[in-house]
Scaffold this motif. Structure first.
Motif, short mmCIF file in Angstrom:
data_model
loop_
_atom_site.label_atom_id
_atom_site.label_comp_id
_atom_site.label_asym_id
_atom_site.label_seq_id
_atom_site.Cartn_x
_atom_site.Cartn_y
_atom_site.Cartn_z
N THR A 1 0.82 -1.21 0.00
CA THR A 1 0.00 0.00 0.00
C THR A 1 0.86 1.27 0.00
OG1 THR A 1 -1.93 -1.02 0.97
CG2 THR A 1 -1.59 1.28 1.50
N SER A 2 1.95 1.23 0.72
CA SER A 2 2.80 2.43 0.79
C SER A 2 3.42 2.72 -0.57
CB SER A 2 3.90 2.24 1.85
OG SER A 2 3.30 2.19 3.12
N TYR A 3 3.78 1.68 -1.28
CA TYR A 3 4.30 1.86 -2.64
C TYR A 3 3.20 2.49 -3.52
CZ TYR A 3 5.96 0.82 -7.34
OH TYR A 3 6.34 0.93 -8.65
N SER B 1 4.13 1.54 9.02
CA SER B 1 4.63 1.04 10.30
C SER B 1 6.03 1.58 10.61
CB SER B 1 4.70 -0.49 10.26
OG SER B 1 5.63 -0.91 9.26
N GLY B 2 6.79 1.85 9.57
CA GLY B 2 8.18 2.26 9.77
C GLY B 2 9.05 1.10 10.18
N GLU B 3 8.53 -0.11 10.10
CA GLU B 3 9.28 -1.29 10.56
C GLU B 3 9.36 -2.38 9.50
OE1 GLU B 3 10.90 -1.24 13.26
OE2 GLU B 3 9.94 0.30 14.48
N ASP C 1 11.88 -5.08 4.42
CA ASP C 1 12.40 -4.79 3.07
C ASP C 1 12.70 -3.30 2.92
OD1 ASP C 1 12.31 -7.40 2.03
OD2 ASP C 1 10.16 -7.22 1.63
N THR C 2 11.80 -2.47 3.43
CA THR C 2 11.99 -1.02 3.31
C THR C 2 13.21 -0.58 4.12
OG1 THR C 2 9.61 -0.84 3.08
CG2 THR C 2 10.77 1.21 3.51
N LEU C 3 13.38 -1.19 5.29
CA LEU C 3 14.53 -0.80 6.12
C LEU C 3 15.84 -1.24 5.47
CD1 LEU C 3 13.16 -1.54 9.71
CD2 LEU C 3 13.43 0.68 8.58
C1 F6R Z 1 -1.71 -3.61 2.43
C2 F6R Z 1 -0.71 -3.73 3.44
C3 F6R Z 1 0.70 -4.05 3.02
C4 F6R Z 1 1.61 -2.94 3.54
C5 F6R Z 1 3.08 -3.31 3.32
C6 F6R Z 1 3.99 -2.20 3.75
O1 F6R Z 1 -2.91 -3.24 2.94
O2 F6R Z 1 -0.95 -3.50 4.58
O3 F6R Z 1 0.80 -4.18 1.66
O4 F6R Z 1 1.30 -1.76 2.90
O5 F6R Z 1 3.38 -4.46 4.07
O6 F6R Z 1 3.78 -1.86 5.08
P1 F6R Z 1 4.31 -0.51 5.66
O7 F6R Z 1 3.58 0.60 5.04
O8 F6R Z 1 4.06 -0.62 7.15
O9 F6R Z 1 5.79 -0.45 5.34
#
Ligand code: F6R
Length: 375
Positions: A62-64, A109-111, A114-116
């Protein structure tokens, strides 16, 4: 406390006017008077961002999608090219990131692991790293050089599932990134009218979201119609390509129904909607709406006898040649870059009602955790 709602997911969808108002406080007060946006967490870095060779948006899920929805307005107002990276893919490829880049990490979430990991990689490569997160004190907030807190609301217990915050995080993330675009764009005279229209649009959003939420019963009816379908294809273009991806993601992950978000321009290059039971097509963006290409996508979908549902802005349905059997859902009009905030809401409602009607557990979605801390 779920209050009058059956599930947290439903409550959170309906609470978006409030969560957006909270996010918007960032532009109230002094900032609002002069029709400028003040993002305190970024103010010392704006010059560097403006001078960057490119802005790289990085996120997952969702964030992407929220970052993708915001990409055009950031490019338009800043004049800096924006590229998109799914966090895991950036790390897998060890894609090029340079000192002259600004990397913007978006994570509710900031946690997210993969993003980190992508953040560590960008830091090693010397990019300016900006965080957009809902979670004060999260790893993302701590490790980035600067950033913005979405302030959309607090998370609730894990037992309530990851549904907490998803829904309002997406819309608030888009709002924050529109504000980022305004801040990075600065006070260029050439952008003045556009800037003011966006700020007015932002301030109008909570009331327009309330109006969209009135579609709840209509989306429940639609869910009843679609309950036993196997697939839902969601088409969108321009600002609403991200809406198509995000709507499909919600339907897949919560209602456990196959769904795909498809760039409407790709329609002729593979997707075969005749194999699908339902097709949902988007037409929101005013000038896309007038674009004959979008009309032709509708005609092709009709010719393939998919069940067609068209969403468009109020008053525009009369000019869409959709034929009598097609369902039309109308949402209020808002400045184009903010339209994805309104347009995703009917899809969130649809995903929620489909989940309930298909007998799945809204509160405990299969295979989902609150934040994905593994790779
Ligand atoms: C979709 C969903 C996931 C998160 C993804 C990233 O509703 O919840 O696709 O968007 O795991 O999570 P965050 O935004 O916390 O990095």
């Amino acid at each position: 406390n779920k209050g009058k709602y059956m599930h947290y997911m439903q409550k959170e969808i309906h609470e978006q006017p409030e969560s957006l108002t909270t996010t918007m406080r960032l532009i109230r007060g002094g900032a609002c008077k002069s029709k400028t946006v003040l993002l305190r967490g970024l103010k010392d870095h704006l010059k560097t961002i403006r001078r960057s060779r490119r802005i790289v948006f990085v996120g997952c899920g969702t964030s992407y999608n929220a970052a993708l929805a915001s990409r055009p307005i950031v490019e338009e107002l800043s004049g800096v090219p924006v590229t998109m990276e799914v966090a895991s893919d950036l790390v897998d490829r060890q894609g090029p990131i340079y000192r002259e880049d600004t990397a913007v990490f978006v994570s509710q979430s900031g946690e997210t692991a993969d993003t980190l990991q992508a953040l560590d990689y960008a830091l090693e490569n010397g990019a300016l790293c900006v965080g957009i997160t809902n979670t004060v004190g999260s790893a993302l907030a701590r490790k980035t050089h600067c950033g913005v807190h979405i302030k959309a609301g607090c998370e609730i217990g894990v037992a309530s599932t990851k549904a907490s915050n998803w829904h309002f995080a997406y819309t608030s993330q888009i709002v924050v990134m529109a504000m980022l675009a305004l801040a990075v764009g600065g006070d260029m005279i050439s952008n003045e009218t556009r800037r003011e229209a966006i700020i007015d649009g932002l301030l109008d959003l909570p009331s327009k979201v309330k109006a969209v939420l009135k579609l709840d019963e209509e989306m429940k009816d639609l869910a009843e119609l679609l309950i036993s379908e196997q697939s839902l294809l969601v088409f969108g273009r321009g600002y609403n390509y991200a809406t198509a991806l995000e709507g499909a993601l919600k339907v897949k992950e919560v209602a456990l129904m196959h769904s795909e978000g498809i760039l409407a321009g790709e329609m002729k290059h593979g997707p075969q909607p005749s194999n699908c039971f339902s097709c949902l097509s988007y037409l929101f963006h005013k000038h896309l709406f007038c674009c004959s290409k979008q009309q032709s996508v509708i005609q092709q979908l009709q010719a393939r006898k998919g069940r067609l549902i068209v969403m468009c802005t109020k008053g525009d349905s009369a000019s869409v040649s959709v034929g009598g059997s097609c369902r039309v859902i109308e949402v209020p009009h808002v400045e184009d870059c903010l339209q994805p905030v309104l347009n995703v809401i009917p899809l969130q409602l649809l995903a929620y009602h489909l989940t309930v009607l298909r007998g799945h557990n809204v509160a405990q979605t299969r295979n989902l955790a609150k934040s994905v801390t593994t790779q």
